[in-house]
Each structure stands twice: as C-alpha cells, then as structure tokens.
Design a protein around this motif. Structure first.
Motif, PDB file in Angstrom:
ATOM      1  N   UNK A  84       0.829  -1.201   0.000  1.00 22.66           N
ATOM      2  CA  UNK A  84       0.000   0.000   0.000  1.00 22.66           C
ATOM      3  C   UNK A  84       0.865   1.253   0.000  1.00 22.66           C
ATOM      4  N   UNK A  85       1.934   1.235   0.828  1.00 23.76           N
ATOM      5  CA  UNK A  85       2.826   2.391   0.888  1.00 23.76           C
ATOM      6  C   UNK A  85       3.511   2.654  -0.442  1.00 23.76           C
ATOM      7  N   UNK A  86       3.961   1.566  -1.057  1.00 22.50           N
ATOM      8  CA  UNK A  86       4.598   1.741  -2.359  1.00 22.50           C
ATOM      9  C   UNK A  86       3.591   2.258  -3.398  1.00 22.50           C
ATOM     10  N   UNK A  87       2.341   1.757  -3.303  1.00 20.87           N
ATOM     11  CA  UNK A  87       1.308   2.227  -4.237  1.00 20.87           C
ATOM     12  C   UNK A  87       1.063   3.716  -4.038  1.00 20.87           C
ATOM     13  N   UNK A  88       1.101   4.208  -2.822  1.00 10.10           N
ATOM     14  CA  UNK A  88       0.909   5.639  -2.568  1.00 10.10           C
ATOM     15  C   UNK A  88       2.038   6.461  -3.186  1.00 10.10           C
ATOM     16  N   UNK A  89       3.251   5.887  -3.204  1.00 15.68           N
ATOM     17  CA  UNK A  89       4.359   6.577  -3.850  1.00 15.68           C
ATOM     18  C   UNK A  89       4.127   6.684  -5.359  1.00 15.68           C
ATOM     19  N   UNK A  90       3.581   5.607  -5.931  1.00 18.94           N
ATOM     20  CA  UNK A  90       3.255   5.661  -7.357  1.00 18.94           C
ATOM     21  C   UNK A  90       2.173   6.722  -7.615  1.00 18.94           C
ATOM     22  N   UNK A  91       1.173   6.795  -6.721  1.00 17.31           N
ATOM     23  CA  UNK A  91       0.126   7.811  -6.871  1.00 17.31           C
ATOM     24  C   UNK A  91       0.713   9.211  -6.848  1.00 17.31           C
ATOM     25  N   UNK A  92       1.690   9.420  -5.929  1.00 17.00           N
ATOM     26  CA  UNK A  92       2.319  10.742  -5.830  1.00 17.00           C
ATOM     27  C   UNK A  92       3.077  11.071  -7.113  1.00 17.00           C
ATOM     28  N   UNK A  93       3.770  10.035  -7.638  1.00 20.08           N
ATOM     29  CA  UNK A  93       4.488  10.254  -8.895  1.00 20.08           C
ATOM     30  C   UNK A  93       3.524  10.640 -10.024  1.00 20.08           C
ATOM     31  N   UNK A  94       2.380   9.964 -10.049  1.00 15.06           N
ATOM     32  CA  UNK A  94       1.389  10.293 -11.089  1.00 15.06           C
ATOM     33  C   UNK A  94       0.878  11.726 -10.923  1.00 15.06           C
ATOM     34  N   UNK A  95       0.615  12.126  -9.646  1.00 17.72           N
ATOM     35  CA  UNK A  95       0.141  13.490  -9.416  1.00 17.72           C
ATOM     36  C   UNK A  95       1.201  14.513  -9.818  1.00 17.72           C
ATOM     37  N   UNK A  96       2.460  14.266  -9.422  1.00 16.34           N
ATOM     38  CA  UNK A  96       3.535  15.204  -9.750  1.00 16.34           C
ATOM     39  C   UNK A  96       3.724  15.298 -11.277  1.00 16.34           C
ATOM     40  N   UNK A  97       3.594  14.133 -11.910  1.00 21.27           N
ATOM     41  CA  UNK A  97       3.751  14.148 -13.360  1.00 21.27           C
ATOM     42  C   UNK A  97       2.665  15.010 -14.010  1.00 21.27           C
ATOM     43  N   UNK A  98       1.447  14.870 -13.515  1.00 19.07           N
ATOM     44  CA  UNK A  98       0.332  15.678 -14.052  1.00 19.07           C
ATOM     45  C   UNK A  98       0.578  17.157 -13.813  1.00 19.07           C
TER      46      UNK A  98
END
Length: 870
Positions: A148-162
C-alpha cells in the motif's frame, strides 16, 4: 476463466485515467525505481505499474516481463479495479476466476498475484501496483501494508507528473501570450523599471529591446503624465486607492519618434504565494485602427443622418421651402467647409443655366449683399460656361482645385471678396441628364477623389430630392389644373342636371296630356270607341309610353353616372320578379308571335336586390330579345344556382352577335348599327342594365355567335333564406275603391289647362270624388281657407307662388292640419322626388300621370281620412 466486472462508474474512471496524460508515454526512472524496489522487498520476479484502459491494461513500469500491455479480459488488475480494493491471489490454481487464465497457463505462468489500486485523483482507481510470482505463496497483512505504501508513492508520482505537465503547458502558454501576443506587454518591477517587453510592443512604439530594458516605464508615456507613473506605483504599494493599476482606460502612448498612439492600457499587479506584489504587467492594445474607424463611422453617421433626414422628411422640407438650405448646410458640415452652394440646372436655347437655390453668404458690402439676395431669390441665373461654376453646370464636369488663385478658370475676385483657398464643384445627374450642381470652398479636409467618392451617396440623394422637388412642383400644377377641371366638370354636371331636369319637365308636361287622354279614351265606358278607334288610341298611348321610356332611360343613365340613384336592396324571390316581367310583356310577345319558354327553377331562388331595378333589368333584356328575334322566334329563360349567386339566362333565336363586338354592347348609345334599321331604341338600355346589376353586386354578360342567337345573362347574390319569408311580390293593377258613404273633395292646383281637363276627365266617372281646380297656389290657399278639402293634389311649377312655398304656408297654418298634400310634377328625377318628400309632401307623383298609381295613392289617403274622422 472469469473476466472482471465493469465498474458502475466506468465512464468517470476512464475520464480520470485520460486526464493523467500518461498512457503510451515512455518509461520513466522514477516509476521503474519503485517497481524495482518492490521486486527486491517482496522477492518476486515481476512487479508492474498497471493502468487499466477500456480494452487493455498498459504498463507504465514493468520489471520482469517484456510486454508493455495485455488484453483487459485476462487482466488480474481489472478485478482489483472492479472492486476498488486490494486483490491477493495466493495460488491461481485454487481460484476459479483464474485457474484457466491465459496468463496462468502460458507465459508468464502466474501462480501468485497481489495488487493494490492506484487512486491519484481521489477515489477513482485507474490501475494497480502489482506483484507476480510463478509459484504460490502467502501474503501477510504487513506485506499488504508495505505494498500500500509503495502504491501511494506511485500515486504521488502520477500526481507530480500531471502537475509538471500542467506547469509546462502553462509556461508554454504564457510564453506564447507574452511573446506572440497581438497586444503590447511590458513587465515592470516594483521601482517602475521595464524588465521585459514583447515584440508587439516594440513594433508598436518603435523601440528595440535594448533601448527599453532597465528604463523607467515613463519613457513610453507623454511628458505631461510621465512624472506621475512612479507615484501611481508607490501609492499602490503603500495601500492607496488605485487609479490606474487594476483598471483599464484609454490613454496615449508615446512613440519613439514623438507621435502619440491611442492605446487601451491595463496594468495588473503580479503577486507571489504570500500575496506580495513582485512586479506589474502592462498590457497595451493598439486603438489606432479603432480611432480611425470611429472617425470614419462618425463621418458616415453624419452622412447617413443627412441622407435619412432628406429622404424621410422630404415632404416637410419641400413644403416649408427648407430643402435647399438643408442640403447646403449638410454639405458644409459633411465637408467641414466655410462656403457652399446648391442649385438647379435649367436648359436654355444656347447652354445650360444655373438657378441657385441656396448659397452661403459671401457678401462684403451692400452691393454684394444685393447680388446675393438676387441669387437666392432666383431672380438672377448664372450662364457663363467658362468659370469654376460654369464648367460644372454647363458641361457636367467635376472641377477640383486646392489653389483657386492659380486655376485657369478662376476669373477675377473683387476687392474685399472673402479668400478662397480650395474649391470643389460637382454636377448632379439623373441618369444621363444634368439636373443640378453643388460646390464647396475652404474645406478643412483635402479635396481628392476619395472625398468625391465618399460624397457620391449625398450626390445621388440630391438627384433624388431634386427630381422629387420637380415632381411635386409638377404635381401641384397638375392638382391645380385638376381642381380647375373638377370645378368646371362640376359646373358642367350641374348644368347637365339642370338641363335634364328642365328637359324632363318640359317633355313630361305634354306627355301627361297625350298618355292621360289616350288612357281615358281607351277606358271610356259611357262613349266606347270603335275597334279602329281603339287601335288608333292604343297606338297613341304606345307611342307616348315609348317616348316616356326613352326619357326615363336617359334620366336613369344620368342618375347612375352622377351616383344619385338610390336602391332599396332587400331579399326577394327571383321567381316573382320573373313572373312580373313576363306578364308585363306577355301581350308584346303575342303580338310579335314569340314563344316564351321558362325552365323550372332548381329551388326556391332568393336573391338580394332592388325589386324595381331587377324587374327593369329583366324587362330590358326581354324587350331586346323580342325586338331582335326572328319571326315566330323563341325566348328561353333559365335560372342556375351556385354557392353564392343565382344566374338568370335570357336566350333568343335571333341573328346573333359576332364575338369581336360583344364589348360594344354595353356602351351607351352604341346600337351596333341597328340605328340604321327599323327597330327603335336609344342604345343605352344595356348600359343601364350593366350599371344596375353591378350596383346590386352582380355581373352581366353575353354569349353569342353570329347566326345562332344570343344569351344575355346576369347574376345576383343569394339571400339568407331566413330573411326571405316575406319576399316581395309586385304585380297587378290598382283601381279606385273609395268608400261611398260620403263625397270627398280633391283640390287640384294646376295652371296648365290641358292637365286640368285631363284630371276632370279622369275623375268624371267617380261621383264620390268632387274635384275643385285652382290655377294658382294663391287661389288654392284661398279656396282651402273657405272650404278645406280632404286631399290636395298640387303641381310644383306654378305661376307666382310655387308648390314648395305653398306647402310651407299650409304646414304653418293650424287650419290646414290634417289635410293631405300630394305633389304632382313633371320634375321626375330622383333628387326631385327625394326633395319633395323631405319638404313634407305626403306623396310625390310624377307626370305623365299614371292613373292606376293616382288611384292607389288617393285610396290610401282617403282611407286615412276616414280613420281620423270623429
């Protein structure tokens, strides 16, 4: 294999995925670092960042496999998306959803799967961070927490990319807005110095970038407000009320060469995250074209105002003699000129002349003022063709000069004449005809072809108004002539009416004796006539009646043409009218050996018409059918009914009428050459027929061919059946039916001895009526005072006091109350009858005397006398 269900909010989920702008983008180290870390932490051969699209799952990061996407139907991640929750499959062989999945039975041979949903923008899952192993294994809660923690990091990367994409796009837009904008933009620091300027502003103001960077923005403003700019900025930064910043307004910017350029200036304050002002952005919109357009618009509006006023109010302008002054003043205003004139071109024997209708005052002394007055009044016309004006009005040339005093056609100016700097003379054409001209002098704008073209609508309007002026002048003359002609026609009409009235009176007076005595002789019971004498007296009466009918026809036509024939329009049965007319002419038909055929009517035919005039029409058409028939001929009467009218056809077996002469039949006094034959007639019967039928809202016509007889027809409108219950039926004769209980006195006031004798003979056989005769109104009044009669029968034209004067005296004298006064006059026109009844006569009879009508009238008033007797 069981495919994953489609989420209920699939459309919104896919929209959220598309908004990330990440599908089909290249691999990125940040995402690959997380999937590599996941492989190492969980000791699995495969770790993926999987995004579930509409029909596929696409891998933003993939560790352990080469494929970049698979079909959605075999996707494990799609199940996690469907439930929006983590999905752990410890052994795919023991899970019915996946035991026969292609990814289980074939590469990559999945036996273990753990995936956590990715929700970068809230609650909508767009994909998963998933772990894959080729052997079954357990997955603890702690491991799920780490995933779950790693998935949240991926979510953050997606948000930053956007966000990065958005910032990049914004930066590009800002760069385009600043550098490529079609408005001038200037960045200014807090001290008022220019820190950047875009290419449009540089072109607009004529500077290079090096000449402006670091300079105070006041360099771009006119000198009178340049010193105020720093104060505006300082006041705003100190919290003062902004006057320029944050508010747009129109100002002048100063070009490098010193000229002013109209711009719209808007200054906006740019703040940081702490709401502190870090710089200002000035936006300059070039208004040069707009200002020029406004000037053109104002000028065009001025022109349109003149044109509109001239066209819509031309009648008022012309009626008040203000047209020419209006055009001249409008011309001066449009061209910003000191002097103007406008005039009308009039042809002469030698050349054109100019009649000036309006001119600006150019006088400088008494003599010149008198000259100007003569020009304005039209007493003086210009005829010299070899002058600045003459070339225009004489030859239709445009004369334009910006230097009057060097022009070859200048001529000499007297001492004291106002100075003229420029001159424009323009001809006014209507088609190819030269009808006028106008001229201006001392215009404040350049005289050129552009001005001439711009004035063309004004020139065309002048042509229109000059033509209207001429037409109205002609119209006034025509109206004057028409009024004179109308007065003359009315006078002639009055003379005609007086003549007809006089003719009627003069002709009816002897006819009264002719017809009256012939009737008495024919009906004599004491001394009956022999058969031969009876035929002779019948011929006398017939000729008298024929002459009377001719007189009546002429008078009828005159009444109709004068609009003086009143009709009594009412519902009636057309069958009664036909019966009446046929019975009237029955003897005539027998004498001419004519057979009458009447076809049955289609129904009870009710029409709206005047009974007497409808009968007159039928009598006329039937009489013609008798006169112009062949020997032992036939006349057929048929009636046809349509939805709104009834058509009566009278068909004869005569010689017929050629079609090319049908239109002549209804012309007055046109008998189609029958005037040279033995058949009598005036030729106006059909003209009267047409007039009467049309006045009764019907139509009349003829159908005939030469040699095959003729059908004359007319129509009358159908009446409402409910209005016809009491339709009129008029036929039969009236005779004396006087109560014989006592004798009645009839006073007859008549100066004509023949008419006196006729009345004596008419009443001779009726002992119940005592006739008293007076030869004048004066004698009659005296007799009335001595012995009041029951009824007075009085002529109108009497020697001394006339009938109307006598009637007035009778009406005012109480002694004569209750005595009935009947007029008997040869004045038989409709207006005469109307005037007589309006004056107070109880009845109005006309000469020649109709004995039956006299009897009917006397019966009526004697009956009334009986009713009123005590």
């Amino acid at each position: 294999m069981q495919a994953a269900d489609t989420p209920h909010n699939e459309a919104q989920r896919l929209a959220a995925l598309q908004a990330l702008n990440v599908l089909d983008t290249p691999l990125e180290a940040a995402f690959d670092g997380i999937t590599q870390l996941a492989r190492e932490i969980f000791d699995v051969p495969i770790a993926l960042v999987s995004l579930v699209d509409k029909d596929r799952q696409w891998f933003k990061s993939r560790q352990g496999i080469d494929a970049c996407e698979t079909e959605r139907r075999v996707s494990f991640c799609a199940h996690a998306i469907a439930h929006n929750a983590p999905l752990v499959v410890e052994d795919t062989y023991n899970d019915l959803r996946f035991d026969d999945n292609d990814l289980v039975s074939d590469a990559p041979f999945i036996r273990f799967y753990a995936g956590h949903p990715l929700r970068p923008n809230g609650s909508l899952p767009v994909g998963t961070l998933c772990l894959i192993d080729r052997k079954p294994r357990s997955f603890s809660a702690r491991e799920q927490k780490i995933l779950q923690g790693l998935a949240q990091q991926v979510e953050e990367l997606l948000r930053q990319r956007t966000m990065r994409d958005a910032l990049t796009s914004t930066a590009r837009r800002f760069e385009a807005l600043f550098t490529k904008s079609a408005t001038g933009k200037v960045r200014i620091d807090r001290a008022g110095n220019i820190i950047a300027v875009n290419p449009f502003a540089l072109r607009l103001l004529g500077y290079s970038e090096d000449e402006l960077i670091g300079k105070n923005v006041a360099i771009l403003t006119p000198p009178d407000i340049a010193a105020l700019h720093n104060d505006f900025i300082a006041r705003y930064l100190a919290g003062g009320e902004p006057k320029v910043i944050g508010r747009g307004r129109e100002v002048n910017a100063q070009h490098k060469d010193g000229r002013y350029i109209p711009v719209h200036l808007a200054i906006n304050a740019i703040t940081n995250d702490q709401e502190e002002v870090v710089e200002f952005l000035g936006i300059l919109t070039d208004l040069s074209d707009m200002h020029a357009a406004n000037q053109r618009i104002n000028k065009e509006q001025g022109l349109l105002k003149v044109l509109h006023h001239g066209i819509t109010d031309y009648q008022a302008l012309m009626s008040g003699e203000r047209l020419w002054t209006f055009l001249m003043e409008a011309l001066r205003e449009l061209t910003n000129s000191d002097y103007a004139l406008i005039g009308e071109v009039l042809p002469t024997d030698k050349t054109n002349a100019l009649k000036i209708h309006a001119i600006t005052d150019l006088s400088w002394n008494d003599e010149s003022r008198q000259l100007m007055e003569r020009l304005r009044s039209g007493d003086m016309m210009l005829t010299n063709p070899n002058s600045l004006l003459g070339r225009v009005f004489a030859f239709g040339e445009v004369v334009m000069t910006n230097d009057v005093y060097t022009h070859t056609l200048r001529g000499g100016f007297p001492l004291g004449h106002p100075t003229l700097s420029n001159y424009l003379g323009v001809p006014i054409f209507s088609g190819e005809k030269l009808i006028g001209m106008y001229a201006i002098a001392n215009s404040k704008q350049p005289l050129n072809q552009g001005l001439l073209d711009w004035l063309q609508p004004f020139t065309d309007t002048c042509a229109l108004l000059i033509n209207l002026y001429s037409q109205m002048a002609e119209r006034e003359q025509v109206m004057h002539d028409l009024a004179a002609a109308r007065d003359q026609a009315e006078k002639a009409n009055r003379s005609k009416s007086e003549f007809l009235s006089s003719m009627s009176h003069e002709l009816r007076t002897p006819l009264n004796a002719i017809i009256g005595f012939s009737q008495l002789l024919g009906k004599a019971r004491r001394d009956p006539l022999s058969s031969k004498q009876q035929r002779q007296i019948n011929q006398i009466e017939k000729s008298g009646q024929h002459l009377l009918s001719l007189i009546n026809e002429v008078l009828d036509l005159a009444r109709i043409e004068a609009g003086q024939m009143a009709l009594s329009i009412e519902p009636m049965l057309i069958e009664n009218v036909i019966d009446d007319a046929c019975s009237t002419l029955e003897a005539t038909m027998e004498a001419a050996n004519i057979t009458l055929i009447r076809t049955p009517l289609p129904a009870t035919c009710r029409v709206i018409a005047d009974y007497t005039r409808a009968k007159q029409v039928l009598l006329n058409l039937l009489s013609n059918a008798i006169k112009y028939n062949c020997k032992a001929g036939k006349i057929t009467i048929t009636v046809e009914q349509s939805s709104d009218s009834i058509r009566i056809n009278i068909t004869d077996t005569g010689f017929g009428i050629p079609p090319h002469r049908h239109h002549e039949l209804f012309e007055p006094f046109n008998r189609l050459d029958a005037e040279y034959g033995a058949i009598e007639g005036t030729g106006i019967g059909l003209a009267i027929t047409r007039q009467l039928i049309e006045r009764m809202n019907g139509q009349v016509g003829v159908e005939s061919e030469l040699g095959s007889g003729a059908t004359f027809w007319f129509t009358l409108p159908i009446a409402d059946p409910s209005a016809c219950n009491n339709a009129r039926h008029m036929s039969g004769d009236t005779s004396f039916a006087i109560n014989n209980q006592r004798a009645y006195t009839l006073l007859y006031i008549e100066d004509n001895p023949t008419n006196q004798r006729l009345m004596e003979d008419v009443l001779e056989e009726f002992e119940e009526l005592q006739l008293v005769i007076a030869s004048s109104a004066e004698i009659g009044l005296e007799l009335m005072r001595q012995s009041p009669p029951d009824v007075v029968l009085m002529d109108i034209h009497l020697p001394g006091m006339n009938g109307f004067q006598a009637l007035d005296i009778i009406q005012k004298d109480k002694q004569f109350r209750g005595i009935y006064i009947i007029a008997l006059s040869a004045n038989a026109m409709e207006r005469d009858i109307k005037n007589g009844l309006a004056a107070g006569f109880d009845a109005y009879l006309t000469k020649p005397l109709d004995i039956n009508r006299l009897a009917s009238t006397l019966n009526k008033f004697i009956d009334l006398t009986l009713e009123e007797a005590p």
